[in-house]
Write a protein that holds these residues in place. Structure first.
Motif, PDB file in Angstrom:
ATOM      1  N   ILE A 166       0.746  -1.390  -0.201  1.00 46.96           N
ATOM      2  CA  ILE A 166       0.132  -0.060  -0.023  1.00 46.96           C
ATOM      3  C   ILE A 166       0.793   1.115  -0.105  1.00 46.96           C
ATOM      4  CG2 ILE A 166      -2.024  -1.222   1.025  1.00 46.96           C
ATOM      5  CD1 ILE A 166      -0.981   0.050   3.729  1.00 46.96           C
ATOM      6  N   GLU A 167       0.212   2.667  -0.278  1.00 44.24           N
ATOM      7  CA  GLU A 167       0.718   3.721  -0.303  1.00 44.24           C
ATOM      8  C   GLU A 167       1.316   3.908   1.048  1.00 44.24           C
ATOM      9  OE1 GLU A 167      -0.910   6.863  -2.502  1.00 44.24           O
ATOM     10  OE2 GLU A 167       0.674   8.260  -2.077  1.00 44.24           O
ATOM     11  N   TYR A 168       2.296   4.338   1.264  1.00 45.89           N
ATOM     12  CA  TYR A 168       3.104   4.387   2.780  1.00 45.89           C
ATOM     13  C   TYR A 168       4.299   5.338   2.949  1.00 45.89           C
ATOM     14  CZ  TYR A 168       2.393   3.320   7.765  1.00 45.89           C
ATOM     15  OH  TYR A 168       1.979   3.644   9.041  1.00 45.89           O
ATOM     16  N   HIS A 169       4.071   6.550   3.103  1.00 50.11           N
ATOM     17  CA  HIS A 169       5.009   7.384   3.274  1.00 50.11           C
ATOM     18  C   HIS A 169       4.922   8.511   4.420  1.00 50.11           C
ATOM     19  CE1 HIS A 169       2.955  10.184   0.678  1.00 50.11           C
ATOM     20  NE2 HIS A 169       2.615   8.940  -0.187  1.00 50.11           N
ATOM     21  N   PRO A 170       5.782   9.327   4.643  1.00 47.35           N
ATOM     22  CA  PRO A 170       5.528  10.242   5.551  1.00 47.35           C
ATOM     23  C   PRO A 170       4.368  11.225   5.488  1.00 47.35           C
ATOM     24  CG  PRO A 170       7.951  10.182   5.411  1.00 47.35           C
ATOM     25  CD  PRO A 170       7.386   9.335   4.124  1.00 47.35           C
ATOM     26  N   TYR A 171       4.058  11.520   4.162  1.00 45.72           N
ATOM     27  CA  TYR A 171       2.923  12.564   4.149  1.00 45.72           C
ATOM     28  C   TYR A 171       1.537  11.584   4.058  1.00 45.72           C
ATOM     29  CZ  TYR A 171       5.798  16.308   2.373  1.00 45.72           C
ATOM     30  OH  TYR A 171       6.653  17.438   2.308  1.00 45.72           O
ATOM     31  N   TRP A 172       1.557  10.041   3.815  1.00 44.48           N
ATOM     32  CA  TRP A 172       0.483   9.519   3.825  1.00 44.48           C
ATOM     33  C   TRP A 172       0.643   8.247   4.332  1.00 44.48           C
ATOM     34  CZ3 TRP A 172      -4.487  10.434   3.243  1.00 44.48           C
ATOM     35  CH2 TRP A 172      -5.310   9.335   3.146  1.00 44.48           C
ATOM     36  N   SER A 196       7.336   9.317  -3.956  1.00 48.48           N
ATOM     37  CA  SER A 196       7.470   9.591  -5.193  1.00 48.48           C
ATOM     38  C   SER A 196       7.896  10.905  -5.583  1.00 48.48           C
ATOM     39  CB  SER A 196       6.192   9.060  -6.108  1.00 48.48           C
ATOM     40  OG  SER A 196       6.187   8.573  -7.261  1.00 48.48           O
ATOM     41  N   GLY A 197       8.291  11.722  -4.891  1.00 49.17           N
ATOM     42  CA  GLY A 197       8.850  13.051  -5.035  1.00 49.17           C
ATOM     43  C   GLY A 197       7.829  13.981  -5.404  1.00 49.17           C
ATOM     44  N   HIS A 198       6.643  13.387  -5.138  1.00 53.48           N
ATOM     45  CA  HIS A 198       5.383  14.410  -5.352  1.00 53.48           C
ATOM     46  C   HIS A 198       5.472  15.657  -4.484  1.00 53.48           C
ATOM     47  CE1 HIS A 198       3.881  11.938  -8.225  1.00 53.48           C
ATOM     48  NE2 HIS A 198       3.288  10.973  -7.453  1.00 53.48           N
ATOM     49  N   ARG A 199       5.826  15.416  -3.269  1.00 54.34           N
ATOM     50  CA  ARG A 199       5.966  16.560  -2.353  1.00 54.34           C
ATOM     51  C   ARG A 199       7.261  16.116  -1.659  1.00 54.34           C
ATOM     52  NH1 ARG A 199       0.954  17.475   1.641  1.00 54.34           N
ATOM     53  NH2 ARG A 199      -0.631  17.571  -0.021  1.00 54.34           N
ATOM     54  N   ASP A 267      -0.487  13.469   6.619  1.00 59.13           N
ATOM     55  CA  ASP A 267      -1.224  14.910   6.345  1.00 59.13           C
ATOM     56  C   ASP A 267      -2.529  14.385   5.664  1.00 59.13           C
ATOM     57  OD1 ASP A 267      -2.586  16.761   5.062  1.00 59.13           O
ATOM     58  OD2 ASP A 267      -1.106  17.234   3.689  1.00 59.13           O
ATOM     59  N   PRO A 268      -3.840  14.417   6.410  1.00 58.45           N
ATOM     60  CA  PRO A 268      -5.175  13.544   6.050  1.00 58.45           C
ATOM     61  C   PRO A 268      -5.808  14.332   4.759  1.00 58.45           C
ATOM     62  CG  PRO A 268      -5.293  14.591   8.162  1.00 58.45           C
ATOM     63  CD  PRO A 268      -3.768  14.953   7.689  1.00 58.45           C
ATOM     64  N   ALA A 269      -5.237  15.396   4.303  1.00 55.44           N
ATOM     65  CA  ALA A 269      -5.332  16.048   3.131  1.00 55.44           C
ATOM     66  C   ALA A 269      -4.708  15.529   1.827  1.00 55.44           C
ATOM     67  CB  ALA A 269      -5.608  17.745   3.119  1.00 55.44           C
ATOM     68  N   TYR A 270      -3.737  14.858   2.018  1.00 54.51           N
ATOM     69  CA  TYR A 270      -2.600  14.365   1.001  1.00 54.51           C
ATOM     70  C   TYR A 270      -3.553  13.564  -0.214  1.00 54.51           C
ATOM     71  CZ  TYR A 270       1.282  12.360  -1.508  1.00 54.51           C
ATOM     72  OH  TYR A 270       2.218  12.107  -2.490  1.00 54.51           O
ATOM     73  N   PRO A 271      -3.197  14.038  -1.340  1.00 56.39           N
ATOM     74  CA  PRO A 271      -4.095  13.410  -2.360  1.00 56.39           C
ATOM     75  C   PRO A 271      -3.840  11.945  -2.968  1.00 56.39           C
ATOM     76  CG  PRO A 271      -2.670  14.637  -3.405  1.00 56.39           C
ATOM     77  CD  PRO A 271      -2.388  15.264  -1.797  1.00 56.39           C
ATOM     78  N   ALA A 272      -3.926  10.993  -1.920  1.00 58.91           N
ATOM     79  CA  ALA A 272      -3.554   9.596  -2.309  1.00 58.91           C
ATOM     80  C   ALA A 272      -4.371   9.015  -3.260  1.00 58.91           C
ATOM     81  CB  ALA A 272      -3.614   8.779  -0.698  1.00 58.91           C
TER      82      ALA A 272
END
Ligand SMILES: NC(=O)c1ccc[n+]([C@@H]2O[C@H](COP(=O)([O-])OP(=O)(O)OC[C@H]3O[C@@H](n4cnc5c(N)ncnc54)[C@H](OP(=O)(O)O)[C@@H]3O)[C@@H](O)[C@H]2O)c1
Length: 280
Positions: A166-172, A196-199, A267-272
């Motif tokens: 699953i997607e899992y990084h500090p922002y999400w 992925s370098g998005h942020r 960040d709950p607002a991250y566009p996952a």
């Protein structure tokens, strides 16, 4: 180069190296370039490679494995069934992945997305159980599954996935899903573990402070945090120096407070990406 990479024991028996190389190289990968990237990673010490039918990089991964001259058993190869194969012949998809890889077994075979709208994932899982019994998939698991999808698989087949990627990084951070998996013997594997370098990770001040303390990069601290959470992680690094740096994470240890500080960056607002958005 030989690097001692820690392993985790899967609920289905085999072990998995806790760090591998991601190989999503865009919608139309340049296979010669992908092969060179994987060969460089093997030279740096990677033995665990993550690919997917949908990435188109299976042939490059298989070619790099063969070009290494190392025995097949030294590698850990993950691939995933394509979303559109949920409504096609599962065995044909499995056979094509083996043929494209040029291998006679897959270490870890994953259902890439549950696709609840198509609602065939339990049928795909039954086919995966068969492939495992036949020995062409040593371990079977899923990707992007929520608890409700995991519960259905388990309730309807009795076979618990070894992994949920699953997607899992500090922002999400899908902490509740990770913990549900832990309670049910399912190991979480982090995709886009570096976001992925998005942020930029360097925008996260607590992460920068921890990195400075250990003389490591924010990327290395992020991967170390995932290891200490008991997660498998598959950073993509096309550049050799990044590949090497991402294996230099075994000589320091984060404190419980530092782990908590990084856990707090979600960040709950991250566009996952959501499984509900993925169609065939
Ligand atoms: N199951 C799924 O649905 C799913 C979805 C997405 C991804 N994945 C898997 O997860 C893998 C990883 O995710 P991702 O490809 O999205 O991205 P990622 O691993 O989160 O980030 C890759 C980016 O980080 C950079 N990087 C890596 N190590 C670095 C370092 N030490 N210092 C600085 N920059 C560094 C890379 O640069 P360079 O390339 O220039 O070295 C690249 O731009 C994929 O390749 C794929 O195998 C699975």
């Amino acid at each position: 180069m030989t690097v001692a990479i820690p392993t985790l024991k899967l609920n289905q028996g085999p072990t998995i190296p806790q760090i591998g190389l991601g190989t999503y190289h865009g919608e139309v990968p340049d296979l010669a370039k992908s092969q060179a990237i994987v060969e460089s990673a093997i030279a740096a010490g990677y033995r665990h490679i993550d690919t997917a039918a949908g990435y188109g990089t299976e042939p490059a991964v298989g070619a790099a494995v063969r070009a290494s001259g190392l025995p097949r058993e030294q590698f850990y190869i993950t691939t995933k069934i394509n979303n559109r194969d949920h409504v096609r012949d599962f065995r044909a998809a499995h056979d094509k992945s083996l043929a494209d890889l040029g291998l006679d077994y897959i270490d870890l075979y994953l259902i890439h997305w549950p696709q609840p709208k198509t609602d065939r994932y339990v049928d795909v899982w039954r086919a995966f159980i068969q492939f495992q019994q036949e020995g062409t998939a040593k371990a079977i698991g899923v990707s992007n599954f929520w608890v409700e999808h995991l519960e259905r698989l388990i309730n309807e087949t009795g076979v618990v996935p070894a992994i949920n990627q699953i997607e899992y990084h500090p922002y999400w951070q899908q902490k509740a899903l990770r913990q549900w998996g832990e309670a049910h013997g399912i190991i979480t594997e982090a995709w886009s573990p570096l976001g992925s370098g998005h942020r930029p990770l360097s925008a996260l001040a607590p992460l920068v402070a921890i990195a400075d303390k250990y003389g490591k990069s924010v990327h290395q601290v992020t991967l170390r945090w995932q290891l200490q959470l008991g997660i498998v992680t598959i950073p993509r690094a096309d550049q050799t120096p990044h590949q090497i740096a991402n294996l230099q994470i075994f000589d320091f240890e984060l404190t419980p407070e530092e782990i908590e500080a990084i856990n707090g960056l979600h960040d709950p607002a991250y566009p996952a990406m959501s499984p509900l958005d993925i169609d065939l």
